[in-house]
Structures are given as C-alpha cells and as structure tokens.
Scaffold this active site. Sequence first.
Site, short mmCIF file in Angstrom:
data_model
loop_
_atom_site.label_atom_id
_atom_site.label_comp_id
_atom_site.label_asym_id
_atom_site.label_seq_id
_atom_site.Cartn_x
_atom_site.Cartn_y
_atom_site.Cartn_z
N CYS A 379 -22.09 -59.26 -47.53
CA CYS A 379 -22.64 -60.53 -48.02
C CYS A 379 -23.82 -60.00 -48.29
O CYS A 379 -23.95 -59.43 -49.58
CB CYS A 379 -22.79 -61.31 -46.62
SG CYS A 379 -23.36 -62.97 -47.32
N HIS A 515 -17.13 -62.21 -45.45
CA HIS A 515 -17.29 -61.68 -44.15
C HIS A 515 -15.88 -61.01 -43.51
O HIS A 515 -15.53 -61.87 -42.69
CB HIS A 515 -18.04 -62.73 -43.21
CG HIS A 515 -19.26 -62.88 -43.49
ND1 HIS A 515 -20.41 -62.54 -43.08
CD2 HIS A 515 -19.89 -63.78 -44.41
CE1 HIS A 515 -21.55 -62.83 -43.34
NE2 HIS A 515 -21.18 -63.60 -44.55
N GLU A 517 -15.45 -59.57 -40.96
CA GLU A 517 -15.64 -59.35 -39.27
C GLU A 517 -15.17 -60.37 -38.88
O GLU A 517 -14.63 -60.53 -37.44
CB GLU A 517 -17.14 -59.04 -39.01
CG GLU A 517 -18.08 -60.23 -39.31
CD GLU A 517 -18.78 -60.48 -40.54
OE1 GLU A 517 -19.67 -61.07 -40.72
OE2 GLU A 517 -18.12 -59.66 -41.44
#
Length: 545
Positions: A379, A515, A517
């Site tokens: 990001c 993202h 994750e």
Amino acid sequence: MTTNYIFVTGGVVSSLGKGIAAASLAAILEARGLNVTMMKLDPYINVDPGTMSPIQHGEVFVTEDGAETDLDLGHYERFIRTKMSRRNNFTTGRIYSDVLRKERRGDYLGATVQVIPHITNAIKERIVAGGEGHDVVLVEIGGTVGDIESLPFLEAIRQLAVDIGREHALFMHLTLVPYMAAAGEVKTKPTQHSVKELLSIGIQPDILICRSDRAVPANERAKIALFCNVAEKAVISLKDVDSIYKIPGLLKSQGLDDYICKRFSLNVPEANLSEWEQVIYEEANPAGEVTIGMVGKYIELPDAYKSVIEALKHGGLKNRVTVNIKLIDSQDVETRGVEILKDLDAILIPGGFGYRGVEGKIATARFARENNIPYLGICLGMQVALIEFARNVVGMENANSTEFVPDCKYPVVALITEWRDEDGNVEVRTEKSDLGGTMRLGAQACQVSEDSLVRKMYGSTTITERHRHRYEVNNMLLKQIEAAGLRIAGRSGDDQLVEIIEVPNHPWFVACQFHPEFTSTPRDGHPLFAGFVKAASEYQKRQAK
C-alpha cells in the site's frame, strides 16, 4: 440443520484472548465437519474502526466485501476457512445509526425508541442474519462483563437464547485465574465474582475458560464448577502457550468440543487436527532464521500491524525458517540515517496514512533498492517506493504524493477522484470528502504480467487481493517512470490502476497497492510472503559467502 449459537464473553480483565480462544474452538468444530462462522460485537460508539487510530485500536482488518472491521476477524480467518464479511462485525455506533435512521423515516410509527426493545432487537436481527446458513455461530462480545457499554449486547444475547431455545444456545465465559506467588496457588475468587456479575444480568454461563499462566489444578476447577453452577467437565483450563496454534489441541484434549456437540445434539465425526499439528511441527523445527525489518509509524503497538506480522511468520513456516521481526520507527530513519537498517536480511514497509515518517520510508526504499536487499512494499509501501524511484532514477526532483504535498511538481501518486459504488454508480470524491468509508475497499481483481516475478510466485496471471486506499499511481506520469526501468507487474482488472511494481535489475524488489497480509493463513501461507521470506534467506546466504 438448526443454527446453534455460542456466545463468548470475557470477565475480570481485558486482553484475555477471547478472540483466539473462540477462533481455536471454531477450528476444532470445523475440523469435525461443521459449517462454522464467527461474529464480533464491539461496544464502542464508532460506526466502524476505519477512522480509529491504529495505536489505540490496532489494525483495521478488511474483509472481501470491503468492510473495515476489528482485528479479531483476522484471527477468525486465520483459524477457520469461512471468509468473514460485513455481517460478521458490528458496533454500538452502527446499531444506533441504523435505529436512528429508521426512527427518522418513521419506521417505528411514533413509538418511543428505547434501548429495550429497539436497540436489543436490532442487535438480535444482525446476529441471526450473520448466522444464516451455518451449523454453529460463535459470537464474541467485545469488552469485559461489568462495562456499561456492553450491557445492550449482553441483554440482546440473553433474549436471543430464550428466542431460539436453550438447546441451541451456549454461553462461554473467559475469565482470569491468577497465580499468587506468595500463597503458592491460583485464586478462583475473581472468576466467581465475574460469574456473579453475569448472573445479575440474567446469564448463566455453560462453559468457563480459565486463563492462567499455568494449568489450573483439577481441585481448583472443581471448586469453580461448584461455586459457579457449571458442570465440572465444562470448566476448561487454558494456560499460556508458546504458540497460539497449540490452543485448538489444548481445548480438544479437555473434551470441550465433545461437550458442545453433545449439548447441541450434533452427531459428527471426531476432529482431525492434523493440519494444525503440521503447523506446530513446522514452527518448532526451523532449519534457519532470518531477520526482517519492518519500517512503519505505529510500531509502539505491534497489533497495528497484526496481520503483516502473522503473514511474515506464515512465510517462515513455508520456508522452514524462523522470522525475527525488527520493528523500526520510520522517523528514526529520518533522524539517525539508514545505518540503522544494516544487518537486515529483508525490508518491509507496510500500509499507513499521513506524512509523519514518510521521508524515512522513502529513504528506506532507496536503501533497499541500491543495496539489493529484498524489499516488499504494501500500500503506502508501494507508493513510497514509486516516489523514491521517480526522484532518484527518473530525475523527477521532489516527486511526491498529493496526500503529502498537494501542489507538488511531480505528483506520481494522486487521489482517485472517480469511484464506483457497490451498485455500479460513479461517485466523485475529493480531499474534502469524509474519511470514513470512502476508500477503495475489499477484494479487487488484478492482472499480472507474464514476465513478472510475481507471476512466478502466484502461478497465475489473474489474482484477487483486498484493498484499502484512496491514493493511487498517477497514470499521467507513468510512461516516464516505465521508460526509466520500473516494471508495472500488475494492473487492476479494468487496466486503469497500477497494482504491482517491480525493479527488474534487483534480486527481489516487489511492491503492491493491495494488502496480501489479509489473506495469509498459517495452513496455506501466501505466495508473496513465502517468496519474500525465501528471498531473505537467499540474501542471507549470499552475504555469508
């Protein structure tokens, strides 16, 4: 099958680990073949955590459908296969907002709108809607029993248990059983008082999870059962462990899932926890270790980067290495210089907002690029990498993002002004638009370049990842940047937005606008994090020669 509900509350103190305990139980029930989902009910007045400080609240976990939710939903997705959505998390603020909107429309036909029944009914409706189509729903109530803020939620679940029938509802209460070194024993009185508080609300817990730094002895569990009016086999000891992935096995070994299935009259197979046993084995038997520096602005609270930290650990599991994470304040890079980044095997810059510490992140990206250190930007981590490349390779002096310098000469990152809402309507947003709920959120398709490093890791040219941002790469300046050697490795499904960049003449320099994750799990890992940790190991080996 009728939907069964397990309501999870916490007592004595906060931060006992309700979310982890509930998710671990959900993992066991899922391993028995049940269709399980989870919900988190937060008692704060904010409509959602989207505009809350990460230092106060921790990270904002983004679901596939674009909801900005509590970080506990990240735990849920890491423990069970069910994907969370906006139905799985709501707050007091959201409930009151909905009820007040109905009142303004006249939906209540002139009635006096009150906490009971209007607020409690709204809570019950959302719980039932979130549980539709599932065998078992675990509903975690945020906060601690005794807090004023939690009372409407507790009253709502008390009523709901009556509405659906007690044969389909269980109350599980997590409580602290402290060990007193001076006395040489654990103390049960805090648990007794916490249960007494629950009883005063009208809730009799069916299961007690006793958190302690050691196993709670059988005689103390029997004492708790007697004074709290709970079956002895339903008093579960949950001691501190060195890995949260051991908790499903710890709960199963005490027969918690058997007790629940019997209470719900569920005739299902025994739980197969072999996947979790494999995770525990991989974690306990690494073949090496790497040190990865994470440069951010919220490092005083690691929970602000909870999913990133967990995803790095998952990447370690897939490479059979222990990942040591060094948290570095980006402002320290500004004041002390890039020397503090030495002796790292890889560098990661996660997402974030605001100008504080940005120049330190830009310097970090340059250090990684010029020294061939593996770099993963997420990001804002991609945006600072782009700014750095524009300044120092392309020659765009003082290139920046309009988020930080609105009138900069080279705005290589700028605000996306036209968005499409969930109905497909175009909506124009500016710097003056509200901060809450005005970002590009949720799962978005991305087309990956055939010749990219990322293509090799994903094994596909079409991927879907979750987003949370309102600034993007400025396409007007992109040709100059590409001509200087930056590879655009991924674009949005409509080919309008840059999603992934790579530096081709670097061993491993990848940055993404999304993202990754949020979709990493201990059992499956994630291609980007697995590749990143592998690159860190290879860099370490090269440096050792």
